[in-house]
Design a protein around this motif. Structure first.
Motif, PDB file in Angstrom:
ATOM      1  N   GLU A  85       6.509   6.276  -1.722  1.00 34.16           N
ATOM      2  CA  GLU A  85       6.904   4.871  -1.733  1.00 34.16           C
ATOM      3  C   GLU A  85       6.411   4.161  -0.469  1.00 34.16           C
ATOM      4  N   ASP A  86       6.468   4.852   0.666  1.00 34.44           N
ATOM      5  CA  ASP A  86       5.989   4.255   1.912  1.00 34.44           C
ATOM      6  C   ASP A  86       4.497   3.972   1.841  1.00 34.44           C
ATOM      7  N   VAL A  87       3.741   4.923   1.292  1.00 33.05           N
ATOM      8  CA  VAL A  87       2.291   4.729   1.162  1.00 33.05           C
ATOM      9  C   VAL A  87       2.002   3.578   0.211  1.00 33.05           C
ATOM     10  N   ALA A  88       2.710   3.526  -0.896  1.00 27.90           N
ATOM     11  CA  ALA A  88       2.491   2.442  -1.859  1.00 27.90           C
ATOM     12  C   ALA A  88       2.881   1.104  -1.247  1.00 27.90           C
ATOM     13  N   ASP A  89       3.967   1.071  -0.483  1.00 29.32           N
ATOM     14  CA  ASP A  89       4.403  -0.160   0.169  1.00 29.32           C
ATOM     15  C   ASP A  89       3.387  -0.609   1.215  1.00 29.32           C
ATOM     16  N   ASP A  90       2.896   0.340   1.998  1.00 27.61           N
ATOM     17  CA  ASP A  90       1.900   0.008   3.022  1.00 27.61           C
ATOM     18  C   ASP A  90       0.616  -0.516   2.402  1.00 27.61           C
ATOM     19  N   SER A  91       0.176   0.127   1.315  1.00 23.01           N
ATOM     20  CA  SER A  91      -1.064  -0.342   0.684  1.00 23.01           C
ATOM     21  C   SER A  91      -0.858  -1.703   0.036  1.00 23.01           C
ATOM     22  N   ALA A  92       0.308  -1.963  -0.495  1.00 21.20           N
ATOM     23  CA  ALA A  92       0.580  -3.282  -1.087  1.00 21.20           C
ATOM     24  C   ALA A  92       0.611  -4.354  -0.003  1.00 21.20           C
ATOM     25  N   ARG A  93       1.139  -4.017   1.142  1.00 18.69           N
ATOM     26  CA  ARG A  93       1.179  -4.994   2.238  1.00 18.69           C
ATOM     27  C   ARG A  93      -0.213  -5.290   2.770  1.00 18.69           C
ATOM     28  N   THR A  94      -1.033  -4.248   2.880  1.00 20.82           N
ATOM     29  CA  THR A  94      -2.390  -4.474   3.403  1.00 20.82           C
ATOM     30  C   THR A  94      -3.213  -5.271   2.378  1.00 20.82           C
ATOM     31  N   GLN A  95      -2.987  -5.033   1.091  1.00 25.60           N
ATOM     32  CA  GLN A  95      -3.706  -5.801   0.080  1.00 25.60           C
ATOM     33  C   GLN A  95      -3.243  -7.252   0.078  1.00 25.60           C
ATOM     34  N   GLY A  96      -1.943  -7.451   0.311  1.00 28.15           N
ATOM     35  CA  GLY A  96      -1.403  -8.817   0.364  1.00 28.15           C
ATOM     36  C   GLY A  96      -1.906  -9.584   1.561  1.00 28.15           C
ATOM     37  N   GLN A  97      -2.159  -8.909   2.655  1.00 33.02           N
ATOM     38  CA  GLN A  97      -2.658  -9.569   3.863  1.00 33.02           C
ATOM     39  C   GLN A  97      -4.138  -9.893   3.754  1.00 33.02           C
ATOM     40  N   THR A  98      -4.902  -9.095   3.027  1.00 33.34           N
ATOM     41  CA  THR A  98      -6.348  -9.307   2.917  1.00 33.34           C
ATOM     42  C   THR A  98      -6.685 -10.347   1.863  1.00 33.34           C
ATOM     43  N   SER A  99      -5.782 -10.633   0.951  1.00 31.40           N
ATOM     44  CA  SER A  99      -6.104 -11.600  -0.109  1.00 31.40           C
ATOM     45  C   SER A  99      -5.938 -13.016   0.333  1.00 31.40           C
TER      46      SER A  99
END
Length: 99
Positions: A85-99
Motif C-alpha cells: 500500500e505504501d508503494v502504491a500510495d507513493d507511486s500515485a503521489r508521484t504520478q499526481g505531482q508530475t501531471s
C-alpha cells in the motif's frame, strides 16, 4: 491445537465419570437439592484443570508454538500488505505531482 483440545476434553470426561461414580456411590458429597448435576460437573472441572495442566504440558507447548507461528505469518502478511500500500500510495503521489 485440535489435538490438545480433544485431549483436554478427554481428561475432563474421565474426571466427570470418576466424580459421578464417587458422588453416586456416596464417597463424595451430593449437591444441595436439585443441583447434583451441576455439582458433579463443577467438581469434575475443578479436578480436571490441574491434571490437564500437568499431564498435557508438552502438548500445550506444541499448540502454543503452532499459534505463535500462525500469528507471525499473519503479522508478516499484514506488513507485506502495508508495504504494498505504501508503494502504491507513493507511486500515485508521484504520478499526481508530475501531471
Amino acid at each position: 491445537m485440535l489435538r490438545y483440545t480433544l485431549m483436554r476434553l478427554g481428561v475432563f470426561v474421565g474426571c466427570l465419570v470418576v466424580v459421578w461414580g464417587a458422588v453416586y456411590s456416596g464417597i463424595a458429597p451430593r449437591g444441595l437439592g436439585d443441583s447434583n448435576g451441576l455439582w458433579v460437573v463443577l467438581l469434575a472441572l475443578l479436578i480436571s484443570a490441574p491434571i490437564s495442566f500437568v499431564v498435557l504440558r508438552k502438548e500445550r507447548d506444541r499448540a502454543s508454538v503452532q499459534v505463535a507461528r500462525r500469528v507471525d505469518r499473519m503479522k508478516a502478511s499484514l506488513d507485506a500488505n502495508r508495504s504494498q500500500e505504501d508503494v502504491a500510495d507513493d507511486s500515485a503521489r508521484t504520478q499526481g505531482q508530475t501531471s
